[in-house]
Write an enzyme that holds these catalytic residues in place. Structure first.
Site, PDB file in Angstrom:
ATOM      1  N   HIS A   1     -57.884 -10.965  37.478  1.00 27.74           N
ATOM      2  CA  HIS A   1     -57.079 -10.943  38.709  1.00 27.74           C
ATOM      3  C   HIS A   1     -55.607 -10.688  38.378  1.00 27.74           C
ATOM      4  CE1 HIS A   1     -60.403 -13.888  39.883  1.00 27.74           C
ATOM      5  NE2 HIS A   1     -60.656 -12.774  40.539  1.00 27.74           N
TER       6      HIS A   1
ATOM      7  N   HIS B   1     -51.359 -17.443  39.805  1.00 29.63           N
ATOM      8  CA  HIS B   1     -51.307 -17.080  41.227  1.00 29.63           C
ATOM      9  C   HIS B   1     -50.267 -17.902  41.993  1.00 29.63           C
ATOM     10  CE1 HIS B   1     -54.644 -14.396  40.948  1.00 29.63           C
ATOM     11  NE2 HIS B   1     -55.543 -15.329  40.710  1.00 29.63           N
TER      12      HIS B   1
ATOM     13  N   ASP C   1     -55.829 -11.477  32.691  1.00 27.56           N
ATOM     14  CA  ASP C   1     -56.891 -12.000  33.545  1.00 27.56           C
ATOM     15  C   ASP C   1     -57.468 -10.875  34.412  1.00 27.56           C
ATOM     16  OD1 ASP C   1     -58.177 -14.587  34.578  1.00 27.56           O
ATOM     17  OD2 ASP C   1     -57.491 -13.668  36.432  1.00 27.56           O
TER      18      ASP C   1
END
Length: 342
Positions: free
Chosen positions: A259, A220, A257
């Site tokens: 996300h 991220h 993942d």
């Protein structure tokens, strides 16, 4: 193991197959290539002259030897191994009761030992890198803005005074006095594994795989700063290292993942030589990773986001790999493949 949800398995697979058809019909996705046969994904390379892959018909100039790095095991140890791994638990980077805490890596190490998947039980087949170099500031700056890197280093003084600080609000992403150094250790583990796999590939058609069991996580973290518990983009830094140090021009990154790996996505959105592919749950944090996010400029077509409906399990993932991911990798013809778990 399949995820249990209110949806029936048939409903989920119907949604997945609809998504697969959309991806295949996208004007930048034409998987009209010949399969690799019985081989598996390339892990990679080497030779003092040219590096070859049995499964991908490509070569790239390389020049790397463990003689240049006395922190790596011997060539014999590397070539004897089936899996090479590195552990960076970042025990000082911790916030009690936080979902991204220092208990995560030790828990996985314990699970691996219980499953007898360590060198203690498998001998030379599994090799742990014990002493590897930290990533340098220049390594990190190959992906992240220097202002962010230097700013985080300076913030360690404030963390020392306060014990714990928040460096980004959406997670929130926290930092302790050891965060900067331990993030360099985590990124360094990835670089050492790239070095090791490349060195082991010198005379091997089927080189070992590298596995980085590290934190803080990274996918991220965007070029200009941290995000979503992530500090530095570990897999992105490893990809740039493969290019800069080993001359491996084309890098394929798979992020599986739950996300979306928005930080890795952003780092290479306009780069034609790094293909970023993400499978993630549709609508999950941070809300990015839509089907139409395919790259920009020269990088258009080298980003592929595959948002999956909630409840997608093993069968859905196999379908996506077989019908979308493998053809994409074949078409791109990478020199190395990196897999990111967040």
């Amino acid at each position: 193991m399949e995820v249990q949800t209110p949806f029936s398995a048939g409903t989920v697979m119907f949604l997945v197959r609809n998504h697969v058809l959309k991806w295949k019909n996208h004007n930048r996705f034409t998987p009209n290539t010949t399969p690799w046969g019985h081989g598996r994904f390339c892990k990679r390379l080497i030779s003092g002259k040219k590096c070859f892959s049995k499964n991908i018909k490509t070569s790239v100039a390389c020049s790397y030897s463990t003689e240049k790095d006395d922190t790596l095991p011997s060539i014999k140890q590397l070539t004897d191994a089936r899996v090479i791994y590195a552990v960076a638990p970042a025990l000082g980077h911790n916030k009690e009761s936080h979902p991204e805490s220092s208990a995560r890596v030790p828990a996985i190490v314990t699970a691996l030992e219980k499953m007898e998947l360590t060198s203690k039980f498998r001998g030379s087949d599994i090799l742990e890198l014990q002493n590897f170099k930290l990533a340098s500031v220049d390594d990190i700056a190959s992906v992240h803005e220097k202002a962010y890197v230097s700013g985080l280093e300076k913030a360690m003084d404030r963390a020392s005074e306060q014990g714990l600080i928040v460096i980004e609000g959406s997670g929130p992403t926290y930092a302790t006095p050891t965060t900067f150094n331990e993030s360099l250790v985590a990124a360094g583990a990835g670089l050492a594994l790239v070095d090791s796999v490349v060195a082991a590939s010198k005379n091997q058609v089927d080189p070992p795989m590298g596995f980085a069991l590290i934190r803080p996580p990274g996918h991220h973290a965007i070029p200009k700063g941290p995000m979503g518990f992530c500090v530095f983009g570990n897999v992105a830094v490893a990809a740039r290292h493969a290019q800069r140090i080993h001359g491996l021009k084309r890098v394929f990154i798979i992020d599986f993942d739950v996300h979306h790996g928005n930080g890795t996505n952003d780092a290479f959105f306009d780069d034609p030589d790094i293909f970023f592919l993400s499978t993630h749950q549709d609508g999950s944090y941070p809300g990015t990773g839509k089907i139409d996010e395919i790259g920009h400029g020269a990088g258009e077509g080298t980003t592929l986001n595959l948002p999956l409906p909630g409840g997608s399990g093993d069968t859905a993932m196999r379908t996506v790999f077989d019908e979308v991911i493998v053809p994409c990798a074949q078409r791109f013809e990478p020199d190395i493949i990196l897999v990111s778990a967040g």
